[in-house]
Design a protein around this motif. Sequence first.
Motif, mmCIF file in Angstrom:
data_model
loop_
_atom_site.group_PDB
_atom_site.id
_atom_site.type_symbol
_atom_site.label_atom_id
_atom_site.label_comp_id
_atom_site.label_asym_id
_atom_site.label_seq_id
_atom_site.Cartn_x
_atom_site.Cartn_y
_atom_site.Cartn_z
ATOM 1 N N ASN A 1 0.827 -1.205 0.000
ATOM 2 C CA ASN A 1 0.000 0.000 0.000
ATOM 3 C C ASN A 1 0.861 1.255 0.000
ATOM 4 O O ASN A 1 0.643 2.175 -0.802
ATOM 5 C CB ASN A 1 -0.929 -0.027 1.220
ATOM 6 C CG ASN A 1 -1.791 1.216 1.277
ATOM 7 O OD1 ASN A 1 -1.623 2.043 2.138
ATOM 8 N ND2 ASN A 1 -2.671 1.378 0.293
ATOM 9 N N GLY B 1 -7.166 8.302 -8.564
ATOM 10 C CA GLY B 1 -7.981 7.130 -8.206
ATOM 11 C C GLY B 1 -7.711 6.700 -6.776
ATOM 12 O O GLY B 1 -6.855 7.247 -6.084
ATOM 13 N N GLY C 1 -9.217 5.839 -0.473
ATOM 14 C CA GLY C 1 -8.895 6.430 0.825
ATOM 15 C C GLY C 1 -8.983 5.419 1.948
ATOM 16 O O GLY C 1 -9.027 5.777 3.114
#
Length: 974
Positions: free
Chosen positions: A433, A498, A501
């Motif tokens: 991530n 894109g 969140g």
Amino acid sequence: MTEPHRPTTDRPSNERPPGDRVTAASHTSEMAELWRRVEQLEREQRDAEALYLSLVETVPLYVFRKDTDGKITFGNKLYCDSLSRSLDELIGLRDVELFPKKQAEKYRQDDLRVMRTGEMFHDIEEHTNADGATSYVEVFKTPVRDGAGRIVGVQGMYRDITAQKGAEAALNDSQARYNSLMESLPLSVWSKDLDGRFTFANRLFCENLDCSLEALVGKTDFDYFPDDLAEKYRADDRRVAESGAVLEDVEEFLNAEGHQSYVQVLKAPVFDAQGHVVGTQGMAWDVTARRQAEVAMERAKQAAEDANRAKSQFLANMSHEIRTPLNGVIGMTDLIMATRLTADQREHLSLVQESAESLLEVINDILDFSKIEAGKLDLDNLPFAVRDSIGDAMRLLSVRAHNKGLELAYRIPPEVPIALRGDAGRLRQVLLNLVGNAIKFTVEGEVVVVVELIEQGDDAVELQFTVRDTGIGIEPDKQQTIFEAFEQADGSTTRQYGGTGLGLAVSARLVELMGGEIGVESAPGQGSTFHFTARFGTADPSEAAVVPLDAEELRGLKVLIVDDNSTNRLILEEMVHGWEMRPQSVESGPAALAAMWTALEAHDPYRLVLCDGNMPTMDGYSLARRINDTRDFERPVVIMLTSGGMVDQGALRDELCLAACLIKPVKQSDLFDAVATAMAGDDPTRSEATVHEETEHSTTVGRRILLAEDSVVNQKLAVGLLERRGHVVRVANNGKETLELFEREPFDVILMDVQMPEMDGLEATAAIRAKEAISGRHMPIIAMTAHAMQGDRERCLAAGMDDYLAKPIRAEGLFAAIEAAVGCHEDEEAENDEARSACGNEAAACPADDSTTAGEMHDPVIDWIEALDRVGDDEELLRDVVDAFLQESPALLDNVRQAIDLDDTKTLQRAAHTLKTSFGHFGAIAAAELARELESLGSEGRTDGAAPLYGRLQERAGVVLDALKRYFDQGIKT
Ligand code: ADP
């Protein structure tokens, strides 16, 4: 003390009077007798007197006597001392001469009453002393009688009872306080003797029993309660009395209104002053309300847990429901993308694929987030090789970074242990991530990951991970909020970049679960540095299957590192330092050549060059060519570190005599393997690492696979993916069919869906394992389940499966799992069976059947040098040839397929031959080889085994045609 008074010698009444007529002799003897008796009486009186005195002088009492006039006739020493006079001084004095008037008068009145009534007088007198304190005296007075019984005075004795009075008062006080406490407490209080008879109870207790204290005392529980209850109370009391310990209990009963009630009871022993248990005491209070609240809370908690379970189950089901069709979308798109398409179709399909991928990412994030929120996410605690794990994660992202022209590097210093214990998957998730974001939000520059050892304990470590980018940065006021769910630094970034969140929110919580903290430092326009800490256990390297990288022959080896990126130079230096090599770094090709000359002049030439392929001015390939062309010094071994693309150009690699090409960021173990192999003098162009890296992009050896799956869509997809990969697949629709096929046909591996009708995957696995217990063989079984719940994996492994894949099935994961399972299996087999040659993971060494030679699969898609060579380096001509082939090949492929379907071996031979030749033109050796095999089948008049071969040809042809099309449309040679 005065001498006691000589007693009066009154004649006793039985003595005769002296005037009696008697003879002289008898008179004389009578007199003598009389005197003797008198003396005896006197003696007796003196003895009595002495006895009396010794008594009154030894008792701790004040003793006095007075005559009828109130004059003192005697006082013992205590009495005289208390008045500070001698007895002689006191005799004859009256009270009024000794005491205050009022007091003396009271004494006189008391004396008179005693003398008048002849009765004993008792009184407790209260005095105020000179110092103002109150004292108490207890007095007894009795009349003094003479021999005739007449009252001739009064005698008294008294004692000071001030202390006793004080103790009594204190006792009374405490008793009063105790009573008031007992009475005002909202508790029932009672005490009993050892026989269970009540000795005391407070008002509340009496009220509850509707009786008075007087009535209660002496009674037992049997007088008030039903026998069974009274028995219990009695037993409790006995237990308390015997053990001396406090007993606590909550008693449940129906109250007068018939409602369930609860009382909390405390029972304790009663001790006397000697510490003996003399009874029991108890107190009880109503806890019905509390108990009801507890029950309500327990129910609410249960309901909340049920709801949570339901929610988590719902989420798992929902994710399954969404993933399954999405699986279809992604898989089918994959399949269609591998066919011949127009540019528009391909673009539209890429959009479908991207959308599906990002939808899947969102679903995964939401599922993770919900699981963490519901406290349902437990971390694994398994050994893992930290460098491999992080290296693999970096490898996944390298393509994305390189496509954007970004440098991706990571550094794990030697002090970080090689094997750790924890959840490698979740660590990877966080790193993917953060690094994914870093790549996403960086336009140019580099993304660097650094792992540091913060703390090393005996069996645990704390590591810090830093992900630094040179991207757009984050505004200070957003740096905290981005760790919250659905928060993004800038709403508009969603449109530009894109994302949901959710990634950082999930990462933050995972880091928390790993016992660490996450944070960021950033400035807009200047890049961001995300960092997090995490705790892991330490593991033995053997547990994590890591082999320490150490080779005697590499020690002292002089190595030149050529890279324009300073971070990369540092990382490579550190790696080779760890193997005790002698590195030197330069930042360009010309500097490298200069360094090599200098080393040569110093008679200490470099034996190895680690060279970045992509450098400004002189790139790595040009440098390698220069090194090759220079005949003045002995050619060192050259390993190229590339960003992909050029890797497939085997011919170029051969031409430049590169020992290996490794994709950046390079894993330490890969580099080690490549260096060790190259330096050991193996074929420098075929290092193990090179093979590894190529196999990631090409087809592996064909396996015989049994697919146990009831869903038709999943069957199609899996079969499509597997056959494209060159595997031979048999499908079973349920556990029963799986067992039948397993017994009938040989397979290399079983892919087992868990939920199937008739017999599920767990049962089928158990049945297979039971059969194997007899045969002694072991069939690798990989579970495939759409359930993403904690524990699924464990259930599958516990049922005897070897590995576990969560659906939707992803091609890479599936292929890797198959190779891992079969590889391990083969390793085991090889160990058991010396006759079979060792194969390891190197697919090339393990042909599964005669029709397949895996070596062909490792060749590059297109050999552009060869292709150009064939057209005399005429690009224009090459384009024309490519165009023709693009037009013709779909029909040729179709012909092959139809020929196989119709068993038309002649057409098969012809069409396959044409294809073989055409592919050969472009140096597309793998495709050409497949076409050749089909051609020879046709020439042998056979079509058996042709279908899987065709599947592989089709897949390979798709890749070749794609590359040709890219060349034709955009002039790009890939
Ligand atoms: P997503 O990337 O899916 O939107 P994340 O939770 O991963 O969600 O990130 C939240 C936000 O934090 C991003 O939308 C972005 O605004 C910001 N962010 C995260 N990483 C970086 C980075 N390396 N550079 C700049 N902004 C970042």
